[in-house]
Motif scaffolding. Structure first.
Motif, PDB file in Angstrom:
ATOM      1  N   VAL A  83       0.692  -1.356   0.191  1.00  0.00           N
ATOM      2  CA  VAL A  83      -0.097   0.118  -0.356  1.00  0.00           C
ATOM      3  C   VAL A  83       1.062   1.067   0.076  1.00  0.00           C
ATOM      4  N   THR A  84       0.986   1.978   0.867  1.00  0.00           N
ATOM      5  CA  THR A  84       2.148   3.178   0.840  1.00  0.00           C
ATOM      6  C   THR A  84       3.550   3.396   1.937  1.00  0.00           C
ATOM      7  N   GLN A  85       4.026   1.971   1.376  1.00  0.00           N
ATOM      8  CA  GLN A  85       5.258   1.841   2.010  1.00  0.00           C
ATOM      9  C   GLN A  85       6.100   0.854   1.931  1.00  0.00           C
ATOM     10  N   ILE A  86       7.313   1.048   1.800  1.00  0.00           N
ATOM     11  CA  ILE A  86       8.146  -0.614   0.959  1.00  0.00           C
ATOM     12  C   ILE A  86       8.906  -0.697   2.189  1.00  0.00           C
ATOM     13  N   ASN A  87       8.389  -2.288   2.468  1.00  0.00           N
ATOM     14  CA  ASN A  87       9.639  -3.376   3.247  1.00  0.00           C
ATOM     15  C   ASN A  87      10.979  -3.316   2.269  1.00  0.00           C
ATOM     16  N   PHE A  88      11.781  -4.128   3.191  1.00  0.00           N
ATOM     17  CA  PHE A  88      13.366  -4.027   2.206  1.00  0.00           C
ATOM     18  C   PHE A  88      13.448  -4.668   3.198  1.00  0.00           C
ATOM     19  N   ALA A  89      14.769  -5.803   3.543  1.00  0.00           N
ATOM     20  CA  ALA A  89      15.578  -6.518   4.213  1.00  0.00           C
ATOM     21  C   ALA A  89      16.774  -6.276   3.190  1.00  0.00           C
ATOM     22  N   ALA A  90      18.147  -6.480   3.773  1.00  0.00           N
ATOM     23  CA  ALA A  90      19.405  -6.045   3.207  1.00  0.00           C
ATOM     24  C   ALA A  90      19.888  -7.044   3.768  1.00  0.00           C
ATOM     25  N   THR A  91      20.913  -8.188   2.888  1.00  0.00           N
ATOM     26  CA  THR A  91      21.600  -9.496   3.422  1.00  0.00           C
ATOM     27  C   THR A  91      22.696  -9.342   3.200  1.00  0.00           C
ATOM     28  N   THR A  92      23.731  -9.746   4.019  1.00  0.00           N
ATOM     29  CA  THR A  92      24.525 -10.547   4.035  1.00  0.00           C
ATOM     30  C   THR A  92      25.131 -11.754   5.403  1.00  0.00           C
ATOM     31  N   GLY A  94      26.478 -12.422   6.945  1.00  0.00           N
ATOM     32  CA  GLY A  94      26.270 -12.372   8.666  1.00  0.00           C
ATOM     33  C   GLY A  94      25.563 -11.571   8.702  1.00  0.00           C
ATOM     34  N   GLN A  95      25.003 -10.833   8.752  1.00  0.00           N
ATOM     35  CA  GLN A  95      24.053  -9.455   9.060  1.00  0.00           C
ATOM     36  C   GLN A  95      22.583  -9.473   8.367  1.00  0.00           C
ATOM     37  N   THR A  96      21.766  -8.472   8.575  1.00  0.00           N
ATOM     38  CA  THR A  96      20.014  -8.278   8.356  1.00  0.00           C
ATOM     39  C   THR A  96      19.739  -7.143   8.683  1.00  0.00           C
ATOM     40  N   LEU A  97      19.161  -6.309   7.574  1.00  0.00           N
ATOM     41  CA  LEU A  97      18.588  -4.857   7.965  1.00  0.00           C
ATOM     42  C   LEU A  97      17.455  -4.622   7.623  1.00  0.00           C
ATOM     43  N   ARG A  98      16.771  -4.545   8.740  1.00  0.00           N
ATOM     44  CA  ARG A  98      15.427  -4.552   8.034  1.00  0.00           C
ATOM     45  C   ARG A  98      15.339  -3.403   8.452  1.00  0.00           C
ATOM     46  N   GLY A  99      13.883  -2.926   7.345  1.00  0.00           N
ATOM     47  CA  GLY A  99      13.312  -1.621   7.309  1.00  0.00           C
ATOM     48  C   GLY A  99      12.271  -1.015   6.863  1.00  0.00           C
ATOM     49  N   VAL A 100      11.946  -0.311   6.746  1.00  0.00           N
ATOM     50  CA  VAL A 100      10.432   0.543   5.840  1.00  0.00           C
ATOM     51  C   VAL A 100       9.912   1.980   5.916  1.00  0.00           C
ATOM     52  N   SER A 174      17.778   0.836  19.786  1.00  0.00           N
ATOM     53  CA  SER A 174      18.010  -0.929  18.420  1.00  0.00           C
ATOM     54  C   SER A 174      16.710  -0.331  17.313  1.00  0.00           C
ATOM     55  N   LEU A 175      16.073   0.223  17.638  1.00  0.00           N
ATOM     56  CA  LEU A 175      14.410   1.733  16.531  1.00  0.00           C
ATOM     57  C   LEU A 175      15.594   2.555  16.018  1.00  0.00           C
ATOM     58  N   LEU A 176      15.065   3.143  14.677  1.00  0.00           N
ATOM     59  CA  LEU A 176      15.579   3.842  14.555  1.00  0.00           C
ATOM     60  C   LEU A 176      14.301   5.181  13.317  1.00  0.00           C
ATOM     61  N   GLY A 177      14.162   6.097  13.594  1.00  0.00           N
ATOM     62  CA  GLY A 177      12.925   6.340  12.565  1.00  0.00           C
ATOM     63  C   GLY A 177      13.121   8.235  12.369  1.00  0.00           C
ATOM     64  N   ILE A 178      12.987   8.492  11.227  1.00  0.00           N
ATOM     65  CA  ILE A 178      13.540   9.753  10.610  1.00  0.00           C
ATOM     66  C   ILE A 178      11.935  10.035   9.485  1.00  0.00           C
ATOM     67  N   PHE A 179      11.430  11.101  10.642  1.00  0.00           N
ATOM     68  CA  PHE A 179      10.056  11.324   9.410  1.00  0.00           C
ATOM     69  C   PHE A 179      10.256  12.748   9.364  1.00  0.00           C
TER      70      PHE A 179
END
Length: 203
Positions: A83-92, A94-100, A174-179
């Motif tokens: 809908v009005t957001q893009i979920n993403f997951a970036a992985t290597t 040994g590491q996973t970064l998730r965000g919206v 652990s969770l950072l938001g920028i708005f």
């Protein structure tokens, strides 16, 4: 005699110029302190409130996949639009970064990221927070939200404390938001920042 005075005057002027240059070189801070890009990728691209080339209220939403992919090199990035957001997951391996990334009429309105940022490091970037909110997590842990208000943006960090004694500059966001900007620190339960005072003083 006049020639000697002129020579000494030139030497003193050169010495003063060198000293001023050295002083500026040692006291002028960098544009934005470095964040370990191996642990928290995307933060070395641009200073907050920008992340990975994305700034809420300025960046077009359709540019998000390209920017994230470009600024997270070496990571496998998957996107899922909802809908009005893009979920993403970036992985290597040994590491996973998730965000919206949130959309508002074609422009990014906000970004929310899972992070491992020490609170002190974000304070070096942004200064002292403007306000703080304390709540009780479902597991009994203290949930601390700190917010910074800039001219056009609000940046908020969530810290999960295993105990009140863990409320230290080394605590991890652990969770950072920028708005895009909204009236921060105005809701019931928001308290003005008084440093690392005991948690109970913010209740």
């Amino acid at each position: 005699m006049l020639l000697v005075v002129q020579r000494w005057g030139i030497r003193l002027l050169l010495l003063f110029t060198v000293l001023v240059g050295l002083s500026l070189a040692t006291t002028t801070p960098p544009p934005h302190p470095a964040v370990d890009d191996q642990v928290n990728p995307g933060f070395d691209t641009c200073p907050l409130p920008c992340w990975a080339g994305i700034t809420p209220a300025e960046t077009r939403t359709d540019a998000v996949p390209r920017l994230i992919t470009a600024h997270l090199p070496g990571m496998n990035v998957e996107f899922r639009g909802v809908v009005t957001q893009i979920n993403f997951a970036a992985t290597t391996p040994g590491q996973t970064l998730r965000g919206v990334v949130y959309d508002k009429r074609g422009l990014v309105s906000g970004v929310r990221l899972e992070t491992h940022l020490p609170l002190w490091q974000v304070m070096e970037l942004l200064g002292a927070p403007d306000c703080i909110r304390i709540s009780q997590g479902t597991d009994g842990h203290e949930l601390v939200a700190v917010s910074w208000q800039t001219e056009h943006h609000v940046i908020s960090g969530t810290v999960l404390l295993p105990s009140p004694d863990a409320w230290q500059p080394s605590a991890t966001i652990s969770l950072l938001g920028i708005f895009e900007g909204y009236p921060a620190c105005a809701a019931p339960g928001d308290y003005r920042w008084h440093g690392f005072a005991p948690i109970w003083q913010y209740r």
